[in-house]
Design a protein around this motif. Sequence first.
Motif, PDB file in Angstrom:
ATOM      1  N   SER A   1       0.837  -1.200   0.000  1.00 31.71           N
ATOM      2  CA  SER A   1       0.000   0.000   0.000  1.00 31.71           C
ATOM      3  C   SER A   1       0.870   1.247   0.000  1.00 31.71           C
ATOM      4  N   ASP A   2       0.338   2.315  -0.622  1.00 33.04           N
ATOM      5  CA  ASP A   2       0.980   3.631  -0.637  1.00 33.04           C
ATOM      6  C   ASP A   2      -0.074   4.633  -1.113  1.00 33.04           C
ATOM      7  N   PRO A   3      -0.271   5.724  -0.397  1.00 32.40           N
ATOM      8  CA  PRO A   3      -1.321   6.681  -0.794  1.00 32.40           C
ATOM      9  C   PRO A   3      -1.091   7.300  -2.170  1.00 32.40           C
ATOM     10  N   ARG A   4       0.157   7.317  -2.664  1.00 29.00           N
ATOM     11  CA  ARG A   4       0.459   7.864  -3.991  1.00 29.00           C
ATOM     12  C   ARG A   4       0.460   6.778  -5.064  1.00 29.00           C
ATOM     13  N   GLY A   5       0.182   5.545  -4.653  1.00 29.45           N
ATOM     14  CA  GLY A   5       0.193   4.448  -5.606  1.00 29.45           C
ATOM     15  C   GLY A   5       1.520   3.702  -5.592  1.00 29.45           C
TER      16      GLY A   5
ATOM     17  N   SER B   1       0.752   0.843 -10.625  1.00 34.59           N
ATOM     18  CA  SER B   1       0.700   2.247 -10.203  1.00 34.59           C
ATOM     19  C   SER B   1      -0.704   2.756  -9.953  1.00 34.59           C
TER      20      SER B   1
ATOM     21  N   THR C   1      -3.471   1.829  -4.856  1.00 33.20           N
ATOM     22  CA  THR C   1      -2.895   2.404  -3.638  1.00 33.20           C
ATOM     23  C   THR C   1      -2.864   1.398  -2.492  1.00 33.20           C
ATOM     24  N   ASP C   2      -3.690   0.369  -2.587  1.00 33.48           N
ATOM     25  CA  ASP C   2      -3.745  -0.656  -1.539  1.00 33.48           C
ATOM     26  C   ASP C   2      -4.229  -1.941  -2.197  1.00 33.48           C
TER      27      ASP C   2
ATOM     28  N   SER D   1       7.355   3.614  -4.403  1.00 31.18           N
ATOM     29  CA  SER D   1       6.239   4.557  -4.403  1.00 31.18           C
ATOM     30  C   SER D   1       6.107   5.234  -5.765  1.00 31.18           C
ATOM     31  N   ASN D   2       4.877   5.654  -6.078  1.00 34.96           N
ATOM     32  CA  ASN D   2       4.614   6.331  -7.343  1.00 34.96           C
ATOM     33  C   ASN D   2       4.806   7.845  -7.247  1.00 34.96           C
ATOM     34  N   ASP D   3       5.246   8.359  -6.075  1.00 32.75           N
ATOM     35  CA  ASP D   3       5.465   9.797  -5.983  1.00 32.75           C
ATOM     36  C   ASP D   3       6.818  10.158  -6.595  1.00 32.75           C
TER      37      ASP D   3
END
Length: 435
Positions: free
Chosen positions: A49-53, A77, A80-81, A109-111
Motif C-alpha cells: 500500500s501507498d497513498p500515492r500508488g 501504479s 494504492t492498496d 512509491s509512485n510519488d
Amino acid sequence: MRKILLVVLVLVVLLPIVFLIARSKTPVVNVPSPISILGQATPVTVHASDPRGIRRLEASVEQNGVRYHVWEADQPSRVTDGTWNFTAGIKSTPQLKDGKAKLILEATSNDLLRKKARWEHEVTVVTQPPSVSVDSDQHYLYLGMADLATFNVSGGWTDAGVRVGDQTFRAWPMPGGKPGYFSLFAFAWNMPASTVPVVYASNGAGNDVTSPIVFQFPKKEQPKYTVHDLQVSDAFMQKVVNELDPNGSGDYVTRFVKINNEMRRANNKTLFDLRLKTADKFLWSQPFVRQAHSQSEATFADLRNYIYQGKKIDQQVHLGYDLAVTQHVGVEASNDGRVVYAAPLGIYGNCIVVDHGYGLMTLYGHLSHIDVHEGDMVKRSQVMGTSGQTGMAGGDHIHFGMLLDGVQIDPKEWWDSHWIKDHIAKRVDLPGFHD
C-alpha cells in the motif's frame, strides 16, 4: 529589492519540493502468510500500500550471493492498496539448489521521490519431494503402550517422525552416528484400535508422504481399564477447593468440578509443553525402577466416577499409578535424567518432572516437599523429595506417570528389562544398557 526577489525565487523553487517531501510516503509491503519453504511452485501472497500508488512491485530470490528475479506486478501504479499472488520456486527458477535462501520483495512509491520499501525473509529451498522407508519389524502394541520404530528419510524434508491418529512423535538421528532415524512413539490409551501408525515426512511445501508400520494389536494383551466410584467427602472437597481455588467464589461442588476439569486440562497442557525441554540423547542406560516397597492404589487409565452425597458429579481418567508406601516416604527417581519441572502444578500438587531424553519423561506428584531444582541431574533411585497429599490427593501417596512427547503413557513396560531389550535396545544403540 534584488534580495527580496531572490528570496521569493528561492521560496518558489523550494516550497514545492518541501511540500512534495512532506507528502511523500514510503510504501508498506508484507506477506500475510509468511513463507518458510520454496518448492516447485510455492504460492506467495503479497500486500502493498501507498497513498500515492505503487510504481513498481517485484520479487526475487537470493541464494549464495546470486539474486534471481522471479516476479513483477503488472502495472501496479493505479493501485494504492492491493494484494497480489504469484508463485516462486524451482519451476520458475531452476538455478536454485537445496538449502537456505532469501525471498525479497521490493515496492517503489509512485510519488516523485520514488521511496522504496523492502521485505525479506529466510526460506529453505526444497528441490525434491521426501520419501520414507520404515523398518520391517513386527511391532506389538496395546492401548497406552510406547514403542520404537526406525526408518530412513530421503529427498527434501523439514519434518518427520511417527504419526498415530492426530498425534505426532519426533524423528531423531540414530545414536552413535549410524545412518537413519528413529522415533519413540505411543499408542494412546484412548486411540481407536483401528488406527494405523505411520512414519511420515513433510517438506512444508505441500508434500507429505507416509509409510505404514507393520504391527499387531493382540486383543488378549489389551489392558482392561477398571472403573472406580470415588466417594467425595465434605472434608476432601473443602481441602481441594481451599488449596487450589483459594480466591474463588460459589458453591464448593461447582468449584471442585471446575478444578477437576479446567485446571486438569491446563496442567496437562503444561506437561505436554515440557516436551520442548527434552535432551537429544539417552540420559539413562538401565531399566526404570518402581518406587521401592510401594503398593498400587490406582493404575493407568482407570476411570473414576466422583460421587458426592450419592450423586455422580464428575468423571475423569487417571493417567498414572498411585504408589503408596508410608507417610512422607522419600520419592525416588525412576531413572537417570534431568529435572525439567519442580514446583506446584495444580491437581498434581507439588510436582517433579524428570526428562530422560528423546521426549521420554517421568512425573512425580502430590509431594509434601521438593528437594531438587529445575536443571538438576538426578540418578536412578535418588531421593528427590517426600510424598504427601498436595493437589487433588485424598491421602499420602506418589502419583507416578510417564510421558512420551507430551502424551501420557502406561509406565509398566518400562519397569521390565526384557521389554526394554526387545523394544528399545535391539533397535537402537542404548549405551551401557544391561538387563
